[in-house]
Write a protein that holds these residues in place. Structure first.
Motif, PDB file in Angstrom:
ATOM      1  N   LEU A  88       0.835  -1.201   0.000  1.00 11.87           N
ATOM      2  CA  LEU A  88       0.000   0.000   0.000  1.00 11.87           C
ATOM      3  C   LEU A  88       0.867   1.246   0.000  1.00 11.87           C
ATOM      4  N   ILE A  89       1.880   1.227   0.869  1.00 11.75           N
ATOM      5  CA  ILE A  89       2.750   2.401   0.978  1.00 11.75           C
ATOM      6  C   ILE A  89       3.413   2.690  -0.356  1.00 11.75           C
ATOM      7  N   ALA A  90       3.947   1.628  -0.959  1.00 14.16           N
ATOM      8  CA  ALA A  90       4.677   1.836  -2.212  1.00 14.16           C
ATOM      9  C   ALA A  90       3.746   2.388  -3.286  1.00 14.16           C
ATOM     10  N   ILE A  91       2.550   1.817  -3.382  1.00 14.97           N
ATOM     11  CA  ILE A  91       1.645   2.252  -4.451  1.00 14.97           C
ATOM     12  C   ILE A  91       1.197   3.682  -4.224  1.00 14.97           C
ATOM     13  N   PHE A 122      11.498  10.939   3.134  1.00 17.74           N
ATOM     14  CA  PHE A 122      11.696  10.592   4.541  1.00 17.74           C
ATOM     15  C   PHE A 122      10.439   9.955   5.114  1.00 17.74           C
ATOM     16  N   LEU A 123       9.320  10.541   4.744  1.00 17.13           N
ATOM     17  CA  LEU A 123       8.043  10.017   5.248  1.00 17.13           C
ATOM     18  C   LEU A 123       7.865   8.568   4.829  1.00 17.13           C
ATOM     19  N   ILE A 124       8.106   8.317   3.529  1.00 19.22           N
ATOM     20  CA  ILE A 124       7.917   6.944   3.027  1.00 19.22           C
ATOM     21  C   ILE A 124       8.872   5.990   3.730  1.00 19.22           C
ATOM     22  N   GLY A 125      10.145   6.402   3.769  1.00 17.03           N
ATOM     23  CA  GLY A 125      11.139   5.521   4.390  1.00 17.03           C
ATOM     24  C   GLY A 125      10.781   5.214   5.823  1.00 17.03           C
ATOM     25  N   SER A 126      10.338   6.244   6.549  1.00 16.28           N
ATOM     26  CA  SER A 126      10.070   6.003   7.962  1.00 16.28           C
ATOM     27  C   SER A 126       8.804   5.185   8.155  1.00 16.28           C
ATOM     28  N   ILE A 127       7.830   5.350   7.263  1.00 13.66           N
ATOM     29  CA  ILE A 127       6.631   4.501   7.405  1.00 13.66           C
ATOM     30  C   ILE A 127       7.020   3.048   7.221  1.00 13.66           C
ATOM     31  N   ALA A 245      -2.373  19.013  -1.655  1.00 16.43           N
ATOM     32  CA  ALA A 245      -3.212  17.834  -1.904  1.00 16.43           C
ATOM     33  C   ALA A 245      -2.462  16.507  -1.882  1.00 16.43           C
ATOM     34  N   PRO A 246      -1.306  16.373  -2.568  1.00 18.07           N
ATOM     35  CA  PRO A 246      -0.656  15.064  -2.506  1.00 18.07           C
ATOM     36  C   PRO A 246      -0.234  14.694  -1.094  1.00 18.07           C
ATOM     37  N   VAL A 247       0.126  15.719  -0.307  1.00 15.07           N
ATOM     38  CA  VAL A 247       0.481  15.435   1.079  1.00 15.07           C
ATOM     39  C   VAL A 247      -0.730  14.950   1.846  1.00 15.07           C
ATOM     40  N   SER A 248      -1.868  15.615   1.614  1.00 15.11           N
ATOM     41  CA  SER A 248      -3.079  15.146   2.294  1.00 15.11           C
ATOM     42  C   SER A 248      -3.369  13.710   1.906  1.00 15.11           C
ATOM     43  N   ALA A 249      -3.141  13.398   0.632  1.00 19.86           N
ATOM     44  CA  ALA A 249      -3.385  12.022   0.194  1.00 19.86           C
ATOM     45  C   ALA A 249      -2.504  11.061   0.970  1.00 19.86           C
ATOM     46  N   LEU A 250      -1.230  11.424   1.104  1.00 16.12           N
ATOM     47  CA  LEU A 250      -0.317  10.532   1.832  1.00 16.12           C
ATOM     48  C   LEU A 250      -0.705  10.448   3.297  1.00 16.12           C
ATOM     49  N   LEU A 251      -0.965  11.611   3.898  1.00 15.08           N
ATOM     50  CA  LEU A 251      -1.244  11.618   5.332  1.00 15.08           C
ATOM     51  C   LEU A 251      -2.549  10.895   5.625  1.00 15.08           C
ATOM     52  N   SER A 252      -3.562  11.217   4.815  1.00 15.98           N
ATOM     53  CA  SER A 252      -4.860  10.624   5.100  1.00 15.98           C
ATOM     54  C   SER A 252      -4.901   9.167   4.681  1.00 15.98           C
ATOM     55  N   GLY A 253      -4.271   8.878   3.550  1.00 14.62           N
ATOM     56  CA  GLY A 253      -4.332   7.505   3.071  1.00 14.62           C
ATOM     57  C   GLY A 253      -3.448   6.580   3.878  1.00 14.62           C
ATOM     58  N   LEU A 254      -2.228   7.045   4.181  1.00 12.31           N
ATOM     59  CA  LEU A 254      -1.278   6.129   4.806  1.00 12.31           C
ATOM     60  C   LEU A 254      -1.064   6.389   6.278  1.00 12.31           C
ATOM     61  N   LEU A 339      -6.901  -0.739   3.238  1.00 10.70           N
ATOM     62  CA  LEU A 339      -6.680  -0.697   1.783  1.00 10.70           C
ATOM     63  C   LEU A 339      -7.632   0.276   1.125  1.00 10.70           C
ATOM     64  N   ASN A 340      -8.886   0.165   1.508  1.00 13.49           N
ATOM     65  CA  ASN A 340      -9.907   1.045   0.933  1.00 13.49           C
ATOM     66  C   ASN A 340      -9.564   2.490   1.206  1.00 13.49           C
ATOM     67  N   HIS A 341      -9.192   2.745   2.448  1.00  7.61           N
ATOM     68  CA  HIS A 341      -8.932   4.134   2.798  1.00  7.61           C
ATOM     69  C   HIS A 341      -7.688   4.642   2.091  1.00  7.61           C
ATOM     70  N   ALA A 342      -6.685   3.777   1.978  1.00  8.42           N
ATOM     71  CA  ALA A 342      -5.466   4.216   1.294  1.00  8.42           C
ATOM     72  C   ALA A 342      -5.778   4.605  -0.144  1.00  8.42           C
ATOM     73  N   PHE A 343      -6.516   3.780  -0.838  1.00  2.93           N
ATOM     74  CA  PHE A 343      -6.750   4.060  -2.258  1.00  2.93           C
ATOM     75  C   PHE A 343      -7.818   5.120  -2.462  1.00  2.93           C
TER      76      PHE A 343
END
Lengths: 492, 236, 109, 683
Positions: A88-91, A122-127, A245-254, A339-343
């Motif tokens: 999920l994180i990678a996608i 950094f965010l991705i790596g740390s997640i 927006a992309p940050v919100s997507a990452l924060l909210s999704g992941l 999964l649902n929330h991430a996508f």
């Protein structure tokens, strides 16, 4: 296949190293940040696919960083669920980075752009580090990196609202990470180790659980703050609404999903079976209230992004309530909801971002009839909404079906009511958005066209995945079904 | 009223925490689980396995070096965030020379002492192996040197002496070193960040030394950079 | 409970310190004081962790010939790392506070 | 097996992907889009008729794994094949019809796309092989009908659409709940012939939940409130489909759930009598409401509810009678088919009239029989069908249901049911006499001088349906043996029950007698109604279910919404109405008719003006009081909590920000204490 063993830790190290590299290369070349981050995320995606094949064929495995065995060194614990999270994180990470390119150029000063990519990496790596970690202190360290990069990503645009949101998030986040540290101290003092499996073993020998329960409680409260579960969701709406927006997507999704995953780690991996019934009941009640209230907040919100953020509170409640059912269906529902929330939620934020990019509109009143002007973008957006509203043939339906089934099987009628009412209210606010976007007559005479392909494509992929996992949820079961059974085994 | 409620809640939390504390093993008990486990390896075998007589260094640079990697990343993330939110300081732009020129006594003493301070910082960093000290401690001394320089000779002078372009390399040094060492250990057929991958024991010590120094440099320079960046805001 | 608490006096002190920090974070209107409160909380936890690693009559974890008894080095290492993390978080908090202060004041002018 | 799977997949996926294709094509060329939509429906029609060939023997089940314990499963059996064929047939007719009807409308691409999507979902419901699949397609159907209802995009349409969706969603929740309970009790979600080994109580709860879910869609009273609003505002082809096919999904679901839970053997008298009463009330009240309508489409919508009542009544008889109930269920199934045909036909003809004249109010039309002879003829055929006149299809099914009523016994409540049944039949007849005479007979107003008959593509659709109405009326026996009997066998009726109804005489003396009585009642109602103006009666608002639903929704809205302008709105509306009432002394006019919520007004008006006045005063006072209390509560405690919890926009000042910040930390503390308390409570 032995290189696959190293992939999890490389998924942590490579994004961080690339981010550092970007800062070093910055003096020579400014535009390299985007390309490098996309390459990194592709690497992450490929390695998580390799890992998926590995765990499906051979089962979960542990990896000793620096080759020191558990009580002394750090263990990395990779089972099916963490690989699932990694995927999920990678996608989502790859998609939001691709999407960022145009959006960020418009929203941020050009000096800030490379730093933005660095922080995302950094965010991705740390997640990733957080998800695969098998040691509480290590988890704490990665939690810190994760939170620091999220605070700064929220505040990156530098305007007042964003800064306020970022600071509030920061204060609450720091308190939560201090709770982790304190709780870890309690756990360490009676077990003498910070390794998950070892703690779980030692706890069974203990006669008095007070200290352990205190530690577990502090950890759970910390993750509640991170996952934005009622009533500690107060930081979320502004933080997710005001971020790019992309940050919100990452924060909210992941990221808030990671909070729930952290809770799963505490409840199932680290300290299984130390929770009294009253505590579990209390938590279920809390989350149920959150599910309903979040949806009600969303119902009366006008700013689209804040509305989506409010709905995240409700949606993440669905994911969290499954954790406290302690049953197969509940956990399955929880994982599917992640999964649902991430996508879906990422798709929604990206869609809202596309509107902001094209028109600058943030309020729902201004967006009347915008679906007629940009049908494809808003079509993908609508698919995301459908999934949030748990309409069949999207993955939102499958997850809520499982959750409801789990609650009914255990006879928890309060939770059943909360889930159904929450679902109903989600339907209502999604209907409100849809009828506003698609059916109202457009007000403004501004010519709005379709979002550019670079933004449309990520959105399309997310929408496709939402539908795909709704029609073929079995595709996700390959990972989560044995994984869930495995961690339910820890309870015994 | 609010105060009262908060205090009542805090007292309640405190009571519960005290309850937990009272159930904890008695402090300093040699048989408590924490001590039992630590003794069995860190204390018994630490120096042989890591080459460090300072057991804290042994843990942060060998047993749990992965944590240290994460932790130096935290510093770097903070720096990145500072740069993203406040922006890099610029030397010579809108220069306003110090309003009060430093007293000659102070400046002379500083000019004499600064080299020694730097040497001391490196000493502390390198000596972390065998006695009290370590990379972070050395780094903090280094940072204090840079900060004092800015305080005494003025911010612009300091930025001119240590321009951002030169600092960038140091700031990114430690994470990159850690990753490179990690890759090396993977290529040598062991797990990530295993410093003992070579059979030559000096090589292990060499790697530890490199990590120690890079930690010192990075933490020192990064903290100094943070100071400069915050200072910039104040000037504006 | 009282007796046990008394023998674990450092823990008790650190908990009280923690609550004091918490009070500062919760009640003080100044952002800087909130950050100071956070630091007090951090310090309290460090004290707590160091206390856990204590051993009666143990020497500092610096292996010297002839000494057998050392305190547990692991909490100390942990505190060292948490300290650096704390520096990072404090720095970020200060950065945000400074920027926020700028923004709020800029608005008033 | 593979062939069947491919066939089924094609039937369901063809319209589904066709929907996307049509939407895409519509931006290119309108012509191509129309041809595409037509050809897609026709191809599906042909495929469903092929499907019917496979449905003779045992049910064929195909599917693919979906969840860990259930699959998406389709089954080909006589029942689903018959209904699928019917769906495809009517859909084809309506699609052909809509090409002309919608010619000048906007958003046609969306309309056709969602028409096809709803088509796919509808077929999916009928072909579903277990409850999960049924639910999935049911919900997709419910949602894809929304764009069809709000197609005109005016305020009325949005209001109706919102009401529709809210009701459908609530129904879906009940349905989902029922299905999950079913799953808990039986361990799977397949259709069965009766659950064994659980208490009646749980079975009844499951059936009640499922019944509410499906009943909302079927328009069973008291869940019908969306239907009279939604069907008239939709474009005619859509309302024909909504009334003709989509609400059948609800009845189908009721039959499925009833037979899966109780089965023919374990029938329950209690459940049966409840269903019977629900059915009889539905048919009676709806027919009564239909008589009072002026809008032709609204009248037809009420008739749809009423006819659903017939079907539900038949199902109730089947449940009541158990193994003996095959006749009643057969009658119901027959009526489903019949109603689909004649109701779609009626909607389409009324739509054709509207298309040519632009008028839906029956009282303003007239004399169109010469201008539009074919439409008038088809309306007549369909009206005869719905009125239950021999030689037309409605007669057979109504008679079957009536015969089944006779099996219930004699005297007591059964007698009452019998009487009500005949009265309803009479009401239906009266109502259609009214429709036909008002619209087609009499003298044509001048502005309709140049009205022509409907265009050919519209007529194709109308006539296809009218012919079917006639055909089924002439050969009821063939239809019974070929279509209904295998279906009953599939539902679990065994040899003895079936052999007794292999041939049914539907022209007994008793039947003729009741027919004549109901005809007489119908003519009586019509004459009395027109003579004394009873068709213009209106009831007070609180008389209708709708009012209470609206009040409830408003109350919830008040509770949740901070700035309730609605209070002012509500009070001002009431006062305005009083003024209007005083100003106008005559009959009620259109201004006052907004659905059944403003009901019985004129009745009271005729008798006692003061009562009305006082009533409105009191109501205004009470509502204002209640709202004041709610508002003061709200603006005090609740609003503060809400605002601080939801980080609302109103807080601009930095101090307030700090307060919020402190509050959030306080919340952490508070939660921590609560958690500690909860952890120490027992353990």
């Amino acid at each position: 296949m032995s290189f696959v063993l190293h992939l999890p830790v490389l998924m942590v190290a490579v994004p961080i190293a690339v981010a550092v590299l970007i800062s070093v290369l910055l003096t020579f070349k400014r535009n390299i940040a985007f390309v490098l981050s996309v390459l990194t995320m592709i690497f992450c995606l490929i390695s998580s696919l390799f890992l998926m094949v590995k765990v499906i064929t051979e089962g979960s495995f542990v990896y000793y960083v620096s080759d020191w065995p558990p009580p002394w060194g750090i263990e990395i614990f990779i089972d099916r669920l963490s690989v699932y999270m990694l995927l999920l994180i990678a996608i989502v990470g790859l998609i939001s980075i691709i999407y960022s390119e145009l959006y960020i150029k418009k929203v941020l000063d050009h000096q800030k752009i490379p730093f933005y990519y660095m922080l995302v990496l950094f965010l991705i790596g740390s997640i990733v580090g957080f998800v695969i970690s098998g040691d509480i202190f290590n988890m704490f360290i990665f939690f810190e990196i994760l939170s620091l990069s999220s605070y700064s990503l929220v505040a990156i645009s530098g305007d007042r609202e964003a800064l306020r949101a970022g600071f509030r998030y920061l204060v609450m986040g720091i308190v939560s990470s201090l709770f982790i540290l304190l709780g870890l101290g309690f756990i360490y003092s009676v077990t003498g180790t910070l390794n998950f499996t070892q703690i779980a073993l030692r706890v069974k020998e203990l006669s008095d659980l007070t200290v352990i329960q205190t530690g577990a409680l502090l950890l759970i409260v910390a993750f509640i703050i991170e996952a934005a579960i009622f009533p500690l969701h107060v930081w979320l709406p502004k933080a997710h609404g005001k971020a790019p927006a992309p940050v919100s997507a990452l924060l909210s999704g992941l990221v808030i999903g990671i909070g729930v995953f952290g809770m799963i780690k505490v409840v199932y991996y680290i300290l299984p079976g130390v929770y009294p019934v009253s505590f579990v009941v209390f938590f279920r009640g809390l989350i149920s209230v959150g599910i309903i209230l979040g949806a009600i907040f969303a119902l009366f919100e006008n700013d689209l992004k804040i509305l989506l953020a409010q709905s995240s509170i409700s949606q993440i409640g669905f994911a969290a309530i499954g954790v406290f059912f302690f049953s197969y269906s509940g956990l399955m529902g929880s994982m599917l909801q992640l999964l649902n929330h991430a996508f879906a939620k990422s798709a929604l934020f990206l869609g809202a971002g596309a509107v902001i990019y094209k028109t600058g509109f943030r309020n729902l009143d201004e967006m009347k009839g915008i679906g007629k002007r940009m049908p494809i973008t808003m079509g993908f957006f609508a698919i995301g909404l459908a999934s949030i509203a748990s309409i069949p043939m999207t993955c939102g339906f499958v997850s809520k079906y499982y959750l409801c089934l789990a609650a009914i099987k255990q006879g928890l009628w309060g939770s059943v009511g909360a889930i159904l009412l929450g679902g109903f209210l989600s339907l209502l606010y999604c209907l409100r958005i849809i009828s506003c976007i698609f059916f109202e007559k457009p007000d403004s005479k501004v010519e709005v066209k379709e979002a550019p392909l670079k933004m449309l494509l990520p959105l399309g992929v997310l929408a496709f995945l939402t539908i795909f996992f709704g029609v073929f949820p079995r595709a996700a079961f390959v990972l989560i079904e044995p994984g869930v059974k495995e961690i339910l085994g820890f309870l015994r | 009223m609010k105060k009262f409620i908060v205090i009542v809640l805090l007292v309640l939390v405190g009571l519960f925490l005290l309850l937990a504390v009272s159930k904890m093993p008695i402090m300093g008990d040699p048989d408590s689980p924490t001590n039992a486990i630590a003794t069995s390896r860190y204390i018994a075998k630490g120096p042989q396995e890591t080459g460090c007589n300072n057991l804290v260094s042994a843990i942060i640079l060998n047993y749990r070096v992965y944590d240290t990697f994460g932790e130096i990343t935290v510093i770097f993330v903070t720096l990145t965030a500072a740069l993203a939110i406040l922006g890099r300081e610029k030397a010579g732009e809108g220069v306003s020379p110090l309003k009060v020129s430093p007293s000659p006594l102070v400046s002379t003493i500083m000019i004499i002492y600064i080299p020694f301070f730097i040497v001391f910082a490196f000493y502390v960093a390198i000596h972390g192996f065998n006695s009290i000290g370590g990379g972070f401690q050395g780094g903090v001394i280094l940072a204090s040197v840079l900060v004092i320089y800015a305080l005494v000779f003025g911010y612009d002078e300091a930025v001119r002496k240590f321009p951002p372009k030169r600092r960038i390399l140091f700031e990114g040094l430690a994470p990159l070193c850690f990753v490179v060492v990690g890759f090396m250990s993977i290529l040598a057929g062991t797990n990530f960040l295993n410093l003992n991958f070579s059979s030559v024991s000096h090589f292990r010590n060499f790697l530890t030394l490199i990590l120690e120094i890079s930690l010192g440099l990075t933490s020192g320079v990064a903290i100094a950079s943070l100071f400069y960046i915050l200072k910039k805001v104040e000037r504006e | 409970m009282l007796k046990a608490s008394f023998s674990n006096l450092i823990y008790v002190v650190s908990m009280i310190l923690f609550l004091i920090g918490f009070y500062a974070v919760a009640m003080r209107p100044s952002l800087i004081k909130k950050i100071i409160g956070i630091n007090i909380m951090e310090t309290a936890i460090f004290l707590f962790l160091i206390g856990i690693g204590n051993k009666k009559g143990g020497a500092s974890p610096l292996v010297v010939e002839g000494i057998e008894k050392y305190v547990n080095p692991f909490p100390q290492a942990m505190v060292l790392m948490a300290l650096v993390v704390g520096v990072g978080t404090t720095a970020l908090a200060l950065i945000l506070a400074v920027r926020l202060f700028e923004c709020e004041n800029g608005e008033k002018r | 097996m593979f062939f069947q799977f491919v066939l089924l997949a094609t039937i369901i996926l063809l319209p589904l992907f066709g929907a996307g294709l049509v939407y895409w094509v519509s931006s290119k060329s309108a012509m191509l889009r129309n041809y595409l939509a037509a050809s897609l429906t026709i191809v599906t029609l042909i495929l469903t008729s092929i499907l019917y060939c496979f449905s003779k023997g045992e049910a064929i089940v195909v599917g693919y794994p979906f969840l860990s314990f259930a699959e998406i499963r389709f089954s080909i059996n006589p029942m689903s094949a018959l209904l699928a064929f019917l769906t495809a047939f009517i859909w084809t007719a309506a699609t052909l019809y809509s090409f002309t009807y919608l010619k000048s409308s906007s958003n046609q691409g969306r309309f056709y796309a969602f028409l096809l999507l709803a088509f796919s979902a509808n077929l999916g419901v009928f072909l579903a092989g277990n409850f999960l699949t049924l639910f999935i397609f049911f919900e997709i159907l419910g949602i894809s009908a929304y764009p069809l209802i709000v197609h005109n995009e005016d305020k009325k349409a949005f209001k109706a659409g919102a009401k529709y969706l809210v009701m459908v969603f609530l129904g879906d929740i009940a349905l989902l709940m029922g299905i999950l309970l079913y799953c808990k009790v039986t361990g799977n979600i397949d259709f069965a012939t009766g659950i064994k080994g659980t208490s009646e109580y749980i079975k009844f709860i499951i059936f009640a939940l499922m019944g509410i879910g499906f009943g909302v869609k079927a328009g069973v009273i008291p869940f019908h409130i969306w239907l009279p609003d939604a069907h008239p505002v939709a474009p005619t082809p859509a309302s024909a489909l909504l009334s003709g096919v989509m609400i059948k999904v609800g009845v189908y679901g009721i039959i499925r759930s009833l037979f899966s839970i109780f089965g023919p053997e374990q029938s329950s008298i209690v459940v049966g009598s409840i269903v019977i009463w629900v059915g009889i009330i539905t048919m009676l009240v709806a027919v009564f409401m239909a008589l009072l309508q002026e809008n032709a489409k609204k009248m037809l919508a009420y008739h749809s509810i009423s006819q659903m009542g017939y079907i539900v009544l038949g199902v109730g008889c089947a449940a009541y009678l158990g193994v003996e109930g095959a006749l009643a269920l057969g009658g119901s199934m027959y009526h489903i088919v019949n109603h689909a045909l004649f109701k779609s036909c009626l909607f389409l003809t009324v739509g054709a009239v509207y298309y040519r004249t632009g008028e839906l109010n029956m009282y303003k039309l007239g004399g169109l029989v010469k201008k539009m002879p074919i439409v008038a003829f088809c309306t007549l055929v369909a009206s005869l069908g719905i009125s239950g006149v021999p030689l037309f299809n409605g007669y057979a099914s109504k008679t079957l249901i009536h015969q089944a009523l006779a099996h219930l016994g004699h005297g007591g409540w059964v007698g009452l049911v019998n009487v009500l049944f005949i009265v309803t039949c009479g009401g239906t007849i009266a109502s259609f006499i009214k429709l036909f005479t008002l619209v087609f007979l009499g003298r044509a107003p001048k502005k309709y001088e140049k009205v022509k008959d409907a265009s050919s593509s519209m007529l194709v659709g109308i006539m296809a349906l009218a012919i079917m109405v006639f055909a089924l009326g002439i050969f009821p026996g063939r239809f019974w043996t070929f279509f209904i009997l295998p279906l009953l066998k599939h539902l679990g009726y065994t040899g003895t029950a079936l052999s007794s109804i292999r041939t049914v005489n539907i022209l007994t003396l008793h039947d003729i007698q009741s027919l004549v009585i109901s005809l007489a009642v119908g003519i009586f109602i019509f004459t009395v109604g027109t003579r004394y103006g009873l068709f213009h009666l209106r009831f007070p608002r609180w008389f209708g279910v709708n009012y209470w639903f609206e009040q409830f929704a408003l109350g919830v809205y008040f509770l949740l919404h901070e700035e309730s302008h609605l209070i002012e709105m509500h009070t001002s509306r009431a006062t305005r109405e009083i003024k209007e009432m005083i100003a106008k002394k005559g009959r009620s006019t259109e201004a006052l008719i907004e659905g059944e919520s403003y009901v019985l007004r004129s009745l009271i008006f005729i008798s006692k003006r003061h009562v009305k006045k006082i009533y409105l005063r009191v109501e205004t006072y009470i509502v204002a009081r209640a709202n004041y209390i709610i508002k003061s509560l709200w603006s005090g405690f609740l609003a503060k909590t809400y605002r601080s919890l939801s980080a609302s926009e109103t807080k601009k000042e930095f101090n307030l920000y700090i307060e919020d910040l402190n509050f959030s930390i306080f919340l952490i503390l508070f939660l921590l204490v609560l958690c500690f308390v909860s952890i120490k409570l027992i353990g």
